[in-house]
Design a protein around this motif. Structure first.
Motif, PDB file in Angstrom:
ATOM      1  N   ILE A 185       0.840  -1.215   0.000  1.00 44.26           N
ATOM      2  CA  ILE A 185       0.000   0.000   0.000  1.00 44.26           C
ATOM      3  C   ILE A 185       0.869   1.257   0.000  1.00 44.26           C
ATOM      4  CG2 ILE A 185      -1.696   1.324   1.337  1.00 44.26           C
ATOM      5  CD1 ILE A 185      -2.658  -1.409   2.506  1.00 44.26           C
ATOM      6  N   GLY A 186       1.927   1.224   0.774  1.00 40.58           N
ATOM      7  CA  GLY A 186       2.784   2.411   0.906  1.00 40.58           C
ATOM      8  C   GLY A 186       2.587   3.044   2.277  1.00 40.58           C
ATOM      9  N   LYS A 187       3.738   3.208   2.950  1.00 41.23           N
ATOM     10  CA  LYS A 187       3.699   3.741   4.319  1.00 41.23           C
ATOM     11  C   LYS A 187       3.107   5.160   4.357  1.00 41.23           C
ATOM     12  CE  LYS A 187       6.888   3.595   8.182  1.00 41.23           C
ATOM     13  NZ  LYS A 187       8.207   3.302   8.648  1.00 41.23           N
ATOM     14  N   GLU A 188       3.501   5.968   3.355  1.00 41.77           N
ATOM     15  CA  GLU A 188       3.043   7.374   3.346  1.00 41.77           C
ATOM     16  C   GLU A 188       1.541   7.479   3.160  1.00 41.77           C
ATOM     17  OE1 GLU A 188       5.103   9.799   0.559  1.00 41.77           O
ATOM     18  OE2 GLU A 188       7.038   9.364   1.517  1.00 41.77           O
ATOM     19  N   LEU A 189       1.026   6.575   2.307  1.00 41.75           N
ATOM     20  CA  LEU A 189      -0.426   6.603   2.053  1.00 41.75           C
ATOM     21  C   LEU A 189      -1.187   6.229   3.332  1.00 41.75           C
ATOM     22  CD1 LEU A 189      -2.389   7.130  -0.242  1.00 41.75           C
ATOM     23  CD2 LEU A 189      -2.252   4.722  -0.866  1.00 41.75           C
ATOM     24  N   ILE A 190      -0.685   5.224   4.031  1.00 45.91           N
ATOM     25  CA  ILE A 190      -1.333   4.815   5.287  1.00 45.91           C
ATOM     26  C   ILE A 190      -1.294   5.980   6.282  1.00 45.91           C
ATOM     27  CG2 ILE A 190      -1.232   3.228   7.269  1.00 45.91           C
ATOM     28  CD1 ILE A 190      -0.135   1.083   5.378  1.00 45.91           C
ATOM     29  N   GLU A 191      -0.149   6.637   6.310  1.00 40.02           N
ATOM     30  CA  GLU A 191       0.000   7.767   7.242  1.00 40.02           C
ATOM     31  C   GLU A 191      -0.974   8.896   6.879  1.00 40.02           C
ATOM     32  OE1 GLU A 191       0.991   9.554  10.425  1.00 40.02           O
ATOM     33  OE2 GLU A 191       1.336   7.424  10.076  1.00 40.02           O
ATOM     34  N   ALA A 192      -1.109   9.165   5.580  1.00 40.69           N
ATOM     35  CA  ALA A 192      -2.022  10.235   5.126  1.00 40.69           C
ATOM     36  C   ALA A 192      -3.461   9.904   5.543  1.00 40.69           C
ATOM     37  CB  ALA A 192      -1.929  10.407   3.615  1.00 40.69           C
ATOM     38  N   ALA A 193      -3.830   8.642   5.396  1.00 34.75           N
ATOM     39  CA  ALA A 193      -5.204   8.240   5.770  1.00 34.75           C
ATOM     40  C   ALA A 193      -5.383   8.328   7.287  1.00 34.75           C
ATOM     41  CB  ALA A 193      -5.467   6.824   5.288  1.00 34.75           C
ATOM     42  N   ARG A 194      -4.377   7.892   8.003  1.00 38.84           N
ATOM     43  CA  ARG A 194      -4.461   7.906   9.471  1.00 38.84           C
ATOM     44  C   ARG A 194      -4.615   9.330  10.008  1.00 38.84           C
ATOM     45  NH1 ARG A 194      -1.987   8.299  13.806  1.00 38.84           N
ATOM     46  NH2 ARG A 194      -0.158   9.175  12.792  1.00 38.84           N
ATOM     47  N   ARG A 195      -3.922  10.270   9.295  1.00 37.62           N
ATOM     48  CA  ARG A 195      -3.984  11.692   9.730  1.00 37.62           C
ATOM     49  C   ARG A 195      -5.379  12.297   9.564  1.00 37.62           C
ATOM     50  NH1 ARG A 195       1.176  12.480   7.298  1.00 37.62           N
ATOM     51  NH2 ARG A 195       0.119  13.273   5.447  1.00 37.62           N
ATOM     52  N   SER A 196      -6.233  11.649   8.765  1.00 36.22           N
ATOM     53  CA  SER A 196      -7.577  12.217   8.567  1.00 36.22           C
ATOM     54  C   SER A 196      -8.464  12.008   9.805  1.00 36.22           C
ATOM     55  CB  SER A 196      -8.241  11.624   7.326  1.00 36.22           C
ATOM     56  OG  SER A 196      -8.386  10.241   7.492  1.00 36.22           O
ATOM     57  N   ASN A 197      -8.019  11.181  10.733  1.00 38.02           N
ATOM     58  CA  ASN A 197      -8.745  11.047  12.014  1.00 38.02           C
ATOM     59  C   ASN A 197      -8.388  12.250  12.876  1.00 38.02           C
ATOM     60  OD1 ASN A 197      -9.817   8.414  11.483  1.00 38.02           O
ATOM     61  ND2 ASN A 197      -7.764   7.606  11.811  1.00 38.02           N
ATOM     62  N   LYS A 198      -9.383  12.914  13.373  1.00 40.23           N
ATOM     63  CA  LYS A 198      -9.055  14.147  14.145  1.00 40.23           C
ATOM     64  C   LYS A 198      -8.746  13.816  15.592  1.00 40.23           C
ATOM     65  CE  LYS A 198     -10.289  17.991  11.587  1.00 40.23           C
ATOM     66  NZ  LYS A 198     -11.363  18.818  11.117  1.00 40.23           N
TER      67      LYS A 198
END
Ligand code: SIN
Length: 328
Positions: A315-328
């Motif tokens: 998937i890609g570490k950065e993509l997972i991180e970007a999605a995770r950051r959408s949680n407030k």
């Protein structure tokens, strides 16, 4: 000379009888697997209506629900072959075309639908719509259904309760790994077969949204539903790059506009149904709805977390991180 006048007269008479030759409308066959009274079913009918209103005579949308034409295992191929022009499979069903969308299956990735929406609208989320362009598929937009719940023949409170139970899953390796993490047995089966498999007790459970559990009557054959909100079930509306690029520019713009509006409508339906269909299930008295205690929730999150690491490379570490950051 006389003959020339006669021939011209005959041609004119023929035109008057038949009428002027008109171009046939472009047909968009929209195939999907759910019932009409679901977010996707409602979005598709709205899209059909908007296109009929605004592009009358130029474009016609035909909607085929309930796997009438194709199940999700064949629909993407059918789009590439030009047998249908649009569909909106769940994000769990694109593995053959891109590994990136496996992101959306990671357990407990989004804390709620607002977080999923924020990510889908972010640059990283929008970019994923074109992740299959090279394979001939084009994403035109995301559509919500909702968060998934676990239903089973046994009450599921702690991860150990799922041990050795057979669960129907969509065709996703991430979802398979998620169930293996709790020592359950995942079985990839088409949506159209899920009800019969549950009814005949060939399998013990499944995971789905309130709207799918209600509209496909899973709650009538599953005595327990755990409100786990452990994953997301959203869709990508897709078409073939070739079909899309062949549309006249003005038509393409109008079709996309109609689709965007239909998606906004479908998302409202999704939000309403996740509340209303949950309540209808409770009111039916057919299934007991189980809520996790904070401690139980923590146990499920912990046991499923290693699935993230397992798929990080694809998937890609950065993509997972970007999605995770959408949680407030
Ligand atoms: C869908 O909502 O399109 C089907 C989901 C599933 O296969 O479980």
């Amino acid at each position: 000379m006389m003959l020339r006048y006669l021939t011209a007269g005959a041609a004119l008479a023929a035109m008057v009888a038949v009428g002027p030759v008109t171009a046939k409308p472009i047909v968009i066959k929209f195939s999907h697997v759910v019932a009409e009274n679901t977010p996707k079913g409602q979005m598709a009918s709205k899209f059909k209506d908007l296109v009929a209103e605004r592009l009358q005579g130029k474009v016609e949308v035909e909607v085929y629900p309930n796997s009438q034409l194709f199940g999700d295992n064949r629909v993407l191929e059918a789009i590439l072959l030009g047998d249908v022009q649009m569909s909106a499979p769940s994000l769990s069903k694109f593995k053959r075309y891109t590994k990136k969308l496996q992101l959306f299956d990671l357990p407990f990735l989004f804390s709620d639908m607002a977080a999923a929406e924020r990510f889908q609208k972010s640059p990283a989320g929008v970019k994923l719509l074109s992740s299959m362009n090279k394979k001939g598929l084009m994403g035109l937009g995301y559509l919500h259904n909702g968060m998934k719940q676990l239903s089973a023949s046994e009450p599921l409170r702690v991860p150990g309760d799922a041990r050795n139970l057979k669960f129907r899953i969509q065709s996703s390796d991430v979802l398979a790994a998620q169930f293996k993490a709790v020592h359950a047995v995942p079985l990839k089966k088409p949506f159209s077969e899920a009800f019969t498999l549950l009814q005949t007790r060939a399998i013990d459970g499944q995971e789905n949204t309130w709207s799918n559990i209600y509209s496909k009557k899973f709650f009538e054959v599953q005595p327990y539903i755990t409100e786990s909100n452990h994953g997301l079930l959203d869709y990508m509306v897709v078409t073939s790059t070739e079909f899309w690029m062949d549309l006249p520019q003005d038509v393409r713009v109008e079709v996309q506009k109609a689709l965007d509006e239909a998606i906004v409508f479908g998302n409202q339906v999704a939000a309403e149904k996740s509340i209303a269909d949950r309540q209808k299930i409770i009111d039916s008295g057919r299934s007991e709805v189980i809520e996790f205690t904070p401690k139980q929730l923590g146990m499920w999150k912990k046991v499923m977390k290693p699935v993230w690491k397992k798929f990080e490379g694809e998937i890609g570490k950065e993509l997972i991180e970007a999605a995770r950051r959408s949680n407030k």
